[in-house]
Design an enzyme around this catalytic site. Structure first.
Site, short mmCIF file in Angstrom:
data_model
loop_
_atom_site.label_atom_id
_atom_site.label_comp_id
_atom_site.label_asym_id
_atom_site.label_seq_id
_atom_site.Cartn_x
_atom_site.Cartn_y
_atom_site.Cartn_z
N ASP A 134 0.74 -1.16 -0.02
CA ASP A 134 0.08 0.13 0.02
C ASP A 134 0.78 1.26 -0.01
OD1 ASP A 134 -2.38 1.36 -0.09
OD2 ASP A 134 -3.09 0.22 1.66
N GLU A 170 -0.79 1.94 -5.16
CA GLU A 170 -0.48 3.27 -4.77
C GLU A 170 -1.61 4.30 -5.51
OE1 GLU A 170 1.15 5.47 -7.65
OE2 GLU A 170 -0.25 3.74 -7.96
N TRP A 171 -2.83 3.85 -5.58
CA TRP A 171 -4.19 4.30 -5.73
C TRP A 171 -4.11 5.33 -7.04
CZ3 TRP A 171 -2.46 7.54 -0.75
CH2 TRP A 171 -2.39 6.53 0.37
N GLY A 172 -3.12 4.90 -8.19
CA GLY A 172 -3.35 5.61 -9.21
C GLY A 172 -2.31 6.78 -9.24
N ASP A 192 -9.21 3.89 -3.37
CA ASP A 192 -10.24 2.83 -2.92
C ASP A 192 -11.69 2.95 -3.52
OD1 ASP A 192 -8.09 2.05 -1.31
OD2 ASP A 192 -9.16 2.63 0.48
#
Length: 390
Positions: A134, A170-172, A192
């Protein structure tokens, strides 16, 4: 390092399975994991091809050992992670764990920044098969570019002596479809996912190329729309992860659930169930084990569907098409809350359908013979999936 334990890159598999976060958050424990393993068998998920049991944030103690090693929370996982991995493997399944590129995880457990090689060796010694890595940990760890932070764990895993599938989460942030394929076996393409099919209030980042990422999570449909911009970057072994499936967590209609599952499968996202299997309905279970749709995800050609803008109507009908091993697949998605009829001509989608053997809609099983044009009725938020056999 022996040839039997050398690191080998994972190629076509999408690491389908279940992850604990959306259903349990940090309230995960050994009993829940073992019960999930049993339900994998009884619900037919294992037979359908799902194989990873992935434990998200909350599994570890809040402190490392005095020697600086990760350790399991002894209350929640009294037998330890190595014994749990042995149990999962004994059932013919694989096990995944959660880590973080920062000093701390999102739930303030120890992160791996500065401990990458030590933690990778720990995962290998425990018998871990999959790592979700993450992007939390505070700004103290974010002074390095994500390629550096996530690349450090990639290097460590290669030296660990075990094949561990590596999911970059890493969420884009900083557009990983341009670099994530060089680091992870999959990479998250957005923040998320929220427990919402279409209506949302906190989605500040409604396109793929948006700098407001991270916790700015969006709905199922918004993630689908983001993929219109970046589906062309999908390559075998390095897949954009659209986040966990919300099927079973929210009150979606059967057609909304089908749409959710269809696009995750056809866009080659890992199919990661993220619900409490003990409460999963029979309808949802049948949907998640539909082998025709799963086959799109695992198709050996490894190509995704792409948005056909010329055949679509913004905010109304989306048309997607792509090549599969034995033909083509065409998706028609009704974005409206009312029924629509759409006439699709396969010849107009840029597909080479010379020698068409037959057309089948996969959710209903209905055959359309060798028709090149179909007038289809679509219920609210329904997606029809036409397989064109060649």
């Amino acid at each position: 390092m022996s040839s039997e334990t050398a690191f080998h890159p994972v190629e076509l598999l999408r690491w389908d399975g279940i992850r604990s976060w959306n259903a349990y958050g940090v309230n995960i424990n050994e009993s829940v994991v073992k019960n999930t393993v049993q339900l994998f068998e009884t619900l037919g998920l294992k037979d359908a091809g799902y194989e990873y049991i992935s434990i998200d944030d909350g599994w570890s103690a809040f402190e490392r050992t005095p020697d600086g090693f990760l350790q399991a929370n002894s209350t929640r996982f009294p037998d330890g992670m190595a014994n749990l991995a042995d149990y999962v493997h004994s059932k013919g399944l694989k096990i995944g764990l959660y880590g973080d590129s920062g000093k701390l995880t999102c739930a303030f457990h120890p992160g791996s920044s500065g401990y990458e090689e030590r933690d990778a060796l720990t995962y290998a010694e425990w018998g871990i098969d999959y790592l979700k890595y993450d992007n939390c940990g505070g700004f103290a760890s974010m002074v390095e570019a994500p390629e550096v932070r996530f690349g450090a764990m990639n290097d460590a895993l290669k030296l660990s002596g075990r094949d561990i599938s590596y999911a970059v989460c890493e969420w884009g942030y900083q557009f990983p479809w341009h670099w994530g394929g060089n680091i992870g076996h999959s990479y998250r393409m957005a923040g998320d996912i929220t427990a919402s099919f279409i209506n949302e209030t906190g989605c500040a980042c409604k396109t793929a190329y948006c700098l407001n990422t991270g916790y700015a999570g969006c709905s199922v449909v918004t993630n689908i729309k983001k993929m219109r911009e970046i589906s062309q970057y999908q390559t075998p072994g390095h897949w954009a992860d659209m986040d966990g499936l919300e099927i079973g967590n929210i009150n979606m209609t059967i057609y909304q659930q089908q749409t959710h599952f269809t696009f995750w499968a056809a866009l080659k996202s890992p199919l990661i169930i993220s619900t409490d299997l003990a409460t999963l309905s029979h309808e949802s279970t049948a949907l998640l084990t539909n082998k025709d749709i799963i086959a799109l995800n695992q198709d050996s050609l490894g190509k995704v569907v792409n948005y056909v803008e010329t055949a679509s109507t913004e905010g109304s009908i989306q048309v997607w098409a792509g090549e599969i091993q034995d033909g083509h697949v065409v998706l028609l998605f009704n974005e409206k809350s009312f029924q629509q009829t759409y006439k699709v001509s396969f010849n107009s989608l840029g597909l080479n359908i010379a020698g068409l053997k037959g057309v089948k809609e996969l959710w209903s099983g209905k055959s359309y013979g060798k028709s090149h044009t179909i007038a289809a009725k679509l219920a609210p938020y329904q997606t029809l999936v036409f397989k064109l056999a060649m």
